[in-house]
Design an enzyme around this catalytic site. Structure first.
Site, mmCIF file in Angstrom:
data_model
loop_
_atom_site.group_PDB
_atom_site.id
_atom_site.type_symbol
_atom_site.label_atom_id
_atom_site.label_comp_id
_atom_site.label_asym_id
_atom_site.label_seq_id
_atom_site.Cartn_x
_atom_site.Cartn_y
_atom_site.Cartn_z
ATOM 1 N N SER B 98 -50.673 28.231 -67.123
ATOM 2 C CA SER B 98 -49.877 28.226 -68.346
ATOM 3 C C SER B 98 -48.655 27.330 -68.140
ATOM 4 C CB SER B 98 -49.514 29.691 -68.638
ATOM 5 O OG SER B 98 -48.801 29.828 -69.818
ATOM 6 N N ASP B 220 -58.899 29.630 -76.478
ATOM 7 C CA ASP B 220 -57.587 30.051 -75.974
ATOM 8 C C ASP B 220 -56.573 29.909 -77.110
ATOM 9 O OD1 ASP B 220 -55.124 30.380 -74.745
ATOM 10 O OD2 ASP B 220 -55.567 29.057 -73.050
ATOM 11 N N HIS B 248 -56.374 33.280 -72.510
ATOM 12 C CA HIS B 248 -55.442 32.363 -71.869
ATOM 13 C C HIS B 248 -55.473 32.485 -70.340
ATOM 14 C CE1 HIS B 248 -52.081 29.689 -71.719
ATOM 15 N NE2 HIS B 248 -51.219 30.588 -71.294
#
Lengths: 379, 269
Positions: B98, B220, B248
């Site tokens: 991320s 996602d 995610h």
């Protein structure tokens, strides 16, 4: 069907969903349909829980809720706003767990409570909390600014002496502590290092700390012995009628013909440690009275000549009294590390602070102040 | 002002026993280093695994949080570099999930000598739409996320601290970390959310010289395929793998597949 009893599912007073591992809705009960205002066939098999969430809640779902379910198999009391088909939103609380379904693949079971009144109440709490946090931030800034005056921004440059200090406030540093240190010049070749600890914490203690720092600079000017300076400080404290005592160690560094002499006096404070160039560690000075308590404190001074490579370490009890469970950091550990640690004063204080912090699991219960002076090689 | 050991500050844990390049595993926004637990068993035979918590997350030293340092992702990248230097690591593979994918790009841009390769798990170089660029979010969406975090911290924040502190003291009770998972200091977490979702790191990709593996989930909501493709197209040397999973966090939802892609990229498969 994975439910124990069909009636429980149909008549439950809360919304109930079963979701596949990808979040797709496998089953819902009538209460959930009523909450979102959609018929069964529009939802089951086609929609996911996130389809009923606003963007912010979706982001929260993906970055917190779903990882929690995946990591620990359950998540509780998550507050979301469900979007109804008529455009209104319903504040809800969700709790979920993950268990194997009939075919063994994981099923996320989720209960959904309408929480309208609770949410209104929580929003009021939140508003109050934001106001409180703003006030706290202001107080914190004030405290930090005050605290920064307790130690010099950088130690002065003294030719022939390598000086370094570190200061680490207790806990998260949100409360002003009572530790301080100072290094200043009395006259050419004549310096005073002061380090101490005022009892207590917070604004009241801070006021006394500031007073003590100024008083030390004042009593240093007539420049008697360090014991006389501490006697003067004691009288000033009693005269100011603060109801607080403090511990202070003073070390005067005087240069004569290129040689340095240290004169040390301790008022209720841990004795400084002297490490000579062979690594031998011994205490400097003698124990003296706490300051701000009695009219006639017992104070003495020890003078010692410092040699090239000698290091003197001054420290507060946040070092020796650091705890790991029932175990205390203690003098022995400090002496042992001092015997071998860092060659420059900066390396030394950094290494000691890191060791004390690691010992107590990075959670300092008390302020820590360390000052080291090392006699530099001549040249 | 005070000395801070980065290994203590970030609650650095080192696992794995392999002789391959060490992997520095940087968790993303929302959780902490425990995110890597599901995937670690697939990698630890071939690599040393260095895991850590960003300041404010997990069992990090929250007193080290400096709003100025962490106002941009560069502060987090500098932390990663300090950890590598403190452990004297060489030929590091920075694995960032991320937002930490971009933290890895910044770290590698600053210290190309330190990082041999990068692995970006579910990256996005910019979350907020900008002209033709689709990040998937608007500034108002980020405000909504902060509201959502506020609502959910109400019941958590006061009970969180003792749990984390108890664990820092008693590492043997690793099971209790369970309770603190995904619970970070609320003020810091919101600041991290802001810097995560409002950053624009599109240009920082240019400075990355290290070969990079970009891992993308099939679906996602946070970092859509268009975001992964943008990252791929703007890196000098990128390998792009779409994992057949949703969400995610592919390292949680499909740990074996995610690890296999990493092993293949590193030649340890």
């Amino acid at each position: 069907m994975t439910m124990a009893g069909r009636d429980d599912f149909e008549l439950a007073p809360c919304g109930y969903l079963e979701l596949g591992p990808d979040g797709r809705i496998l089953a819902v009960n009538p209460k959930f349909l009523a909450l979102v205002g959609l018929p069964h066939d529009d939802i089951v098999g086609t929609m996911s829980l996130v389809d009923f969430l606003g963007v912010g809640d979706r982001m929260y779902h993906e970055t917190h809720y779903r990882p929690m379910l995946q990591m620990q198999g359950e998540a509780h009391e998550i507050a979301f706003d469900l979007k109804r088909s008529d455009g209104a939103t319903v504040p809800v609380l969700l709790s979920s767990n993950v268990t194997p379904g009939v075919d063994g693949s994981p099923v996320i079971r989720t209960i959904v409570f309408e929480a309208r009144e609770r949410r209104t109440y929580e929003e009021e709490l939140l508003t109050a909390r934001r106001a409180a946090e703003e006030a706290e931030t202001r107080a914190l800034t004030l405290g930090r600014t005050l605290q920064e005056t307790f130690v010099p921004p950088a130690p002065p440059n003294v030719v022939g002496i390598d000086i370094a200090g570190v200061y680490r406030p207790a806990g998260d540093g949100s409360e002003v502590g009572g530790d301080f240190y100072d290094v200043f010049q009395i006259r050419e070749g004549d310096w005073l290092v002061a380090l101490g600890d005022v009892a207590g914490k917070g604004v009241d203690a801070a006021a006394v700390t500031t007073f003590v720092q100024h008083a030390i600079r004042a009593v240093a000017i007539p420049s008697g012995s360090t014991a006389e300076m501490l006697t003067g400080l004691n009288a000033a404290l009693l005269g100011a009628s603060y109801d607080r005592f403090c511990t202070v160690v003073l070390m005067r560094l005087q240069q004569h013909d290129g040689r340095w002499t240290a004169s040390v006096s301790c008022g209720g404070h841990d004795l400084p440690l002297l490490r000579d160039s062979s690594g031998t560690v011994r205490e400097l000075g003698e124990w003296g009275s706490l300051l701000g308590v009695a009219d006639a404190p017992q104070l003495s001074e020890e003078q010692v000549e410092l040699h090239e490579g000698d290091t003197v370490l001054l420290f507060t009890d946040g070092v020796t009294e650091a705890r790991h469970g029932l175990d205390m950091y203690g003098q022995e550990r400090l002496r042992a590390l001092l015997a071998t640690a860092g060659s420059t004063s900066q390396e030394l204080v950094t290494e000691l602070l890191d060791d004390v912090m690691a010992f107590q699991g990075a959670d300092a219960r008390d302020d820590i102040a360390l000052v080291a002076i090392t006699v530099s090689p001549q040249g | 002002m005070w000395g801070m050991n980065p290994l203590v500050r970030h609650h650095v844990t080192v696992g794995g026993s392999g002789t391959g390049s060490p992997l520095l595993l940087a968790h993303g926004f929302g959780c902490d280093q425990h995110m890597w637990r599901a995937m670690a068993p697939y990698l630890e035979d071939d690599h040393r695994l260095v895991m850590f918590d960003h300041v404010g997350a997990g069992a990090s030293d929250t007193s080290a949080y400096d709003p100025a340092r962490y106002a941009s992702l560069q502060g987090y990248a500098d932390d990663a570099i300090e950890i590598c230097d403190a452990l004297d690591l060489r030929d590091v593979v920075f694995v960032g999930h991320s937002v930490s994918a971009m933290i890895g790009a910044l770290a590698a841009g600053k210290r190309p000598d330190l990082f041999a390769k990068l692995v970006m798990v579910s990256p996005s170089a910019r979350y907020i739409d900008d002209g033709a660029y689709v990040g998937g979010f608007s500034p108002a969406d980020v405000d909504e996320l902060l509201d959502s975090m506020d609502r959910n911290y109400l019941g958590w924040s006061r009970t969180m601290a003792p749990v984390i502190m108890a664990n820092a003291d008693r590492p043997e009770l690793a099971g209790e970390l369970h309770e603190s998972f995904c619970r970070s200091d609320p003020t810091i977490a919101k600041a991290f959310a802001n810097v995560t979702f409002r950053s624009d790191n599109r240009r920082d990709l240019d400075a990355v010289q290290a070969p990079t593996l970009v891992l993308q989930s099939r679906e996602d909501l946070i970092a859509p395929q268009s975001a992964g493709e943008f990252v791929r197209d703007h890196l000098r040397e990128a390998e792009y793998v779409v994992l057949d999973t949703t969400g995610h966090c592919p390292h949680l939802s499909a740990p074996a597949e995610t690890a296999a892609a990493i092993r293949s990229f590193l030649g340890s498969a």
